[in-house]
Design an enzyme around this catalytic site. Structure first.
Site, PDB file in Angstrom:
ATOM      1  N   ARG A  47       0.863  -1.245  -0.012  1.00 13.50           N
ATOM      2  CA  ARG A  47      -0.100   0.159   0.021  1.00 13.50           C
ATOM      3  C   ARG A  47       0.882   1.284   0.149  1.00 13.50           C
ATOM      4  NH1 ARG A  47      -3.118  -1.393   5.156  1.00 13.50           N
ATOM      5  NH2 ARG A  47      -1.026  -2.130   5.458  1.00 13.50           N
ATOM      6  N   ASP A 178       7.197 -24.680   2.328  1.00  8.57           N
ATOM      7  CA  ASP A 178       7.865 -24.890   3.631  1.00  8.57           C
ATOM      8  C   ASP A 178       9.237 -24.811   3.331  1.00  8.57           C
ATOM      9  OD1 ASP A 178       8.817 -26.488   5.656  1.00  8.57           O
ATOM     10  OD2 ASP A 178       6.962 -27.169   5.857  1.00  8.57           O
ATOM     11  N   HIS A 179       9.675 -24.064   3.893  1.00  5.99           N
ATOM     12  CA  HIS A 179      11.423 -23.560   3.619  1.00  5.99           C
ATOM     13  C   HIS A 179      12.288 -24.767   4.307  1.00  5.99           C
ATOM     14  CE1 HIS A 179      11.257 -21.712   7.598  1.00  5.99           C
ATOM     15  NE2 HIS A 179      12.429 -21.789   7.884  1.00  5.99           N
ATOM     16  N   HIS A 241       6.771 -28.276   8.932  1.00  9.26           N
ATOM     17  CA  HIS A 241       8.143 -28.603   9.060  1.00  9.26           C
ATOM     18  C   HIS A 241       8.498 -29.788   9.647  1.00  9.26           C
ATOM     19  CE1 HIS A 241       8.420 -24.439   8.220  1.00  9.26           C
ATOM     20  NE2 HIS A 241       8.488 -23.641   9.364  1.00  9.26           N
TER      21      HIS A 241
HETATM   22  N1  NAP Z   1       9.184 -12.708   7.963  1.00 11.51           N
HETATM   23  C1  NAP Z   1       9.550 -13.829   7.919  1.00 11.51           C
HETATM   24  O1  NAP Z   1      10.626 -14.412   8.425  1.00 11.51           O
HETATM   25  C2  NAP Z   1       8.389 -14.991   7.571  1.00 11.51           C
HETATM   26  C3  NAP Z   1       8.850 -16.344   7.573  1.00 11.51           C
HETATM   27  C4  NAP Z   1       8.009 -17.172   6.988  1.00 11.51           C
HETATM   28  C5  NAP Z   1       6.646 -16.955   6.372  1.00 11.51           C
HETATM   29  N2  NAP Z   1       6.342 -15.692   6.540  1.00 11.51           N
HETATM   30  C6  NAP Z   1       5.158 -15.266   5.723  1.00 11.51           C
HETATM   31  O2  NAP Z   1       5.156 -14.153   4.854  1.00 11.51           O
HETATM   32  C7  NAP Z   1       4.060 -13.333   4.877  1.00 11.51           C
HETATM   33  C8  NAP Z   1       4.921 -11.824   4.950  1.00 11.51           C
HETATM   34  O3  NAP Z   1       5.340 -11.591   6.104  1.00 11.51           O
HETATM   35  P1  NAP Z   1       6.182 -10.478   6.750  1.00 11.51           P
HETATM   36  O4  NAP Z   1       7.170 -10.741   7.830  1.00 11.51           O
HETATM   37  O5  NAP Z   1       7.135 -10.116   5.380  1.00 11.51           O
HETATM   38  O6  NAP Z   1       5.142  -9.551   6.791  1.00 11.51           O
HETATM   39  P2  NAP Z   1       5.352  -7.964   7.015  1.00 11.51           P
HETATM   40  O7  NAP Z   1       6.595  -7.475   7.226  1.00 11.51           O
HETATM   41  O8  NAP Z   1       4.176  -7.258   8.028  1.00 11.51           O
HETATM   42  O9  NAP Z   1       5.068  -7.377   5.558  1.00 11.51           O
HETATM   43  C9  NAP Z   1       3.334  -7.438   4.909  1.00 11.51           C
HETATM   44  C10 NAP Z   1       3.539  -6.772   3.796  1.00 11.51           C
HETATM   45  O10 NAP Z   1       2.029  -6.484   3.265  1.00 11.51           O
HETATM   46  C11 NAP Z   1       1.692  -5.416   2.918  1.00 11.51           C
HETATM   47  N3  NAP Z   1       0.315  -5.126   3.010  1.00 11.51           N
HETATM   48  C12 NAP Z   1      -0.305  -5.083   4.174  1.00 11.51           C
HETATM   49  N4  NAP Z   1      -1.470  -4.800   3.976  1.00 11.51           N
HETATM   50  C13 NAP Z   1      -1.897  -4.637   2.604  1.00 11.51           C
HETATM   51  C14 NAP Z   1      -2.937  -4.626   1.833  1.00 11.51           C
HETATM   52  N5  NAP Z   1      -4.373  -4.542   2.268  1.00 11.51           N
HETATM   53  N6  NAP Z   1      -2.641  -4.388   0.525  1.00 11.51           N
HETATM   54  C15 NAP Z   1      -1.464  -4.376   0.229  1.00 11.51           C
HETATM   55  N7  NAP Z   1      -0.323  -4.850   0.653  1.00 11.51           N
HETATM   56  C16 NAP Z   1      -0.394  -4.916   1.972  1.00 11.51           C
HETATM   57  C17 NAP Z   1       2.732  -4.600   3.806  1.00 11.51           C
HETATM   58  O11 NAP Z   1       2.919  -3.345   3.233  1.00 11.51           O
HETATM   59  P3  NAP Z   1       1.991  -1.990   3.209  1.00 11.51           P
HETATM   60  O12 NAP Z   1       1.897  -1.935   4.997  1.00 11.51           O
HETATM   61  O13 NAP Z   1       2.677  -0.832   2.833  1.00 11.51           O
HETATM   62  O14 NAP Z   1       0.646  -2.361   2.537  1.00 11.51           O
HETATM   63  C18 NAP Z   1       4.011  -5.236   3.683  1.00 11.51           C
HETATM   64  O15 NAP Z   1       4.687  -5.142   2.377  1.00 11.51           O
HETATM   65  C19 NAP Z   1       3.110 -13.649   6.080  1.00 11.51           C
HETATM   66  O16 NAP Z   1       2.240 -14.723   5.507  1.00 11.51           O
HETATM   67  C20 NAP Z   1       4.007 -14.437   6.920  1.00 11.51           C
HETATM   68  O17 NAP Z   1       3.448 -15.206   7.403  1.00 11.51           O
HETATM   69  C21 NAP Z   1       7.013 -14.463   6.937  1.00 11.51           C
END
Ligand code: NAP
Length: 479
Positions: A47, A178-179, A241
């Protein structure tokens, strides 16, 4: 040999943590090794109203945390990055994405291929998939949808999510990440079995006393308390995992490394998981939550940011799984995962019984496969590096390559670009594992645990030791 790949990546959640910490560094490695060169572009979308230049700066800043390449190489790579502001619920924005992707496809000759990567909150997965389809983003090249974990939080929500994405994408185009399946040791288990006939011959209930899988972390939940409160370690680590690690170790020997054959064997294995009654859950699964450490310096889980003061979420679990199959009936599979344990480790311990002597393997031998290598070791026989052991029934087929092993995400992205689904999870596998986990979650939800019940930096609650002692066994990894 490296073959250059062509695709336009559309990363939903392109400004987020996963994208910056895992995806962009992995894409950069692929760029440096030539898998990605001239014919690719990355559209980051979220966004916030970023410009292309600002987006590129954030990408370069995150690369600097992992690489010491010259800034000019990073800048050259970042020229393939573009930003499109987008709200997942706004149909108009998908048209803008479609047009930008088409323009970049012409500019970079990307072969009309698309990788749609969901690096966004799970509640948006279904909406995004449906819009990609309904707004006509799909091309006449390939269109692959990549889904991050968690895939649901129970069987019902996983079914609903799967129903939504299946309306928009056929199963063969869905890549559920699933990494752990991107980790070298997990990937190489079928090769280990194929290359070592004596080891393969011993992998059954005639010769195995028990199998143990431990995924332990030294750290606590850090800044992920909000997410953890919706999950707990059983959902976060065991359903996905640990089950996939067991799948690779215990499935019937695959006749080939073909995705369809491997998936079929894993599905058969998970379908043979022995169902538990609620009383069996009480006996065979234990849960724990960390308290502060011995010095009172670390936060207890209930003191962590975004965690309820009376939270009953488990940060540790240990349990016993059994399979109703000719190969594994009667063999306990002990699983264990927790935060704030004494050390970080990911390992599989295969404990053989006395009969294994008849195959020329010393009675009661323990083979340990280290998923996270420690001090350069990958396989231990009775705690000793297999190369120094007097026994030679198990050898690593490609030790040299292990030293240059790719990061899990790098390896998985190559698979996505190559259309190889072997290291991704199938819906049928998830259905069986969620069903199993639901039985435990439902029982736990009906009882109030006495939390916290283990001190940070220890091996979890005493009940985890008793679980094995009761069967006359003990954990191989014991601090
Ligand atoms: N981080 C990790 O290490 C990790 C590991 C395994 C799996 N995951 C999975 O990966 C996914 C992302 O995790 P993350 O940690 O990267 O989360 P994050 O840092 O909170 O990032 C979320 C992203 O979604 C965007 N977003 C939120 N609401 C939105 C909307 N309504 N429309 C469009 N974009 C939107 C946010 O940007 P804006 O706020 O600018 O919209 C941001 O770019 C999740 O499903 C999580 O379970 C993450």
């Amino acid at each position: 040999m490296v073959t250059e790949k062509s695709a336009i990546f559309i990363i939903f959640g392109g400004s987020g943590d996963l994208a910056h910490r895992k995806l962009y560094p992995s894409l950069f490695r692929l760029y440096k090794s030539g898998f990605l060169k001239d014919h690719f572009a990355v559209i980051g979308t979220a966004r916030r109203p970023w410009s292309d230049d600002y987006f590129r700066e954030t990408v370069i800043t995150s690369l600097k945390d992992y690489f010491d390449d010259s800034e000019s190489v990073m800048k050259e790579f970042a020229q393939h990055f573009f930003y499109q502001s987008h709200d997942v619920n706004d149909s108009e924005h998908y048209i803008a994405l479609k047009n930008l992707a088409a323009k970049l496809d012409d500019q970079f000759s990307a072969g009309h291929n698309r990788v749609y990567y969901m690096a966004i909150a799970p509640r948006f997965f279904g909406t995004v998939a449906e819009h990609i389809n309904s707004e006509g983003l799909k091309t006449d090249g390939y269109n692959r949808l990549v889904i991050e974990k968690p895939f649901g939080r129970d069987l019902d929500s996983a079914c609903e999510l799967n129903g939504n994405i299946s309306k928009a994408f056929p199963e063969d185009d869905i890549y559920r990440i699933d990494h752990y399946l991107g980790k070298k040791m997990v990937q190489v288990i079928p090769d280990l079995r194929a290359h070592n006939p004596k080891f393969e011959k011993a992998l059954n209930n005639k010769y195995v006393s028990n199998i143990q899988v431990t995924l332990a972390e030294k750290i606590g939940v850090e800044d992920r308390g909000g997410y953890y409160e919706t999950a707990g370690v059983l959902r976060d680590m065991v359903q996905n995992h640990i089950m996939q690690i067991i799948g690779a170790t215990a499935m019937d020997e695959p006749e080939a490394t073909d995705a369809k054959i491997i998936h079929k064997h894993k599905c058969d294995l998970f379908a043979s998981l022995k169902e538990m009654t609620p009383e069996q859950v009480d006996q065979d699964f234990v849960r724990g939550q960390y308290d502060t450490d011995n010095l009172g310096e670390e936060n207890a889980y209930r003191q962590e940011d975004k965690v309820a003061e009376d939270s009953n979420i488990e940060t540790f679990t240990a349990g016993k799984l059994e399979f109703d199959s000719d190969r594994w009936s009667g063999v306990p599979f002990y699983v264990r995962s927790g935060k704030r344990m004494p050390d970080k480790t990911s390992r599989i311990d295969i404990v053989f019984n006395e009969k294994v002597d008849e195959l020329g393997i010393k009675p009661n031998t323990v083979v340990t496969l280290l998923i996270e290598r420690k001090d350069g070791h990958s396989i231990l026989i009775n705690g000793i590096d297999y190369k120094e052991s007097a026994q030679d029934f198990i050898k690593f087929p490609e030790e040299k390559e292990f030293d240059n092993a790719r990061e899990a995400y790098e390896s998985l992205i190559i698979d996505i670009l190559s259309g190889d689904r072997v290291h991704f999870t199938l819906w049928d596998e998830l259905r069986s594992t969620w069903k199993y986990i639901d039985t435990i979650e439902e029982r736990w939800a009906s009882q109030t645990p006495e939390f916290p019940n283990y001190i940070s930096g220890t091996m979890g609650p005493d009940s985890a030791e008793m679980l094995l002692e009761r069967d006359g066994n003990s954990w191989v990894w014991d601090d």
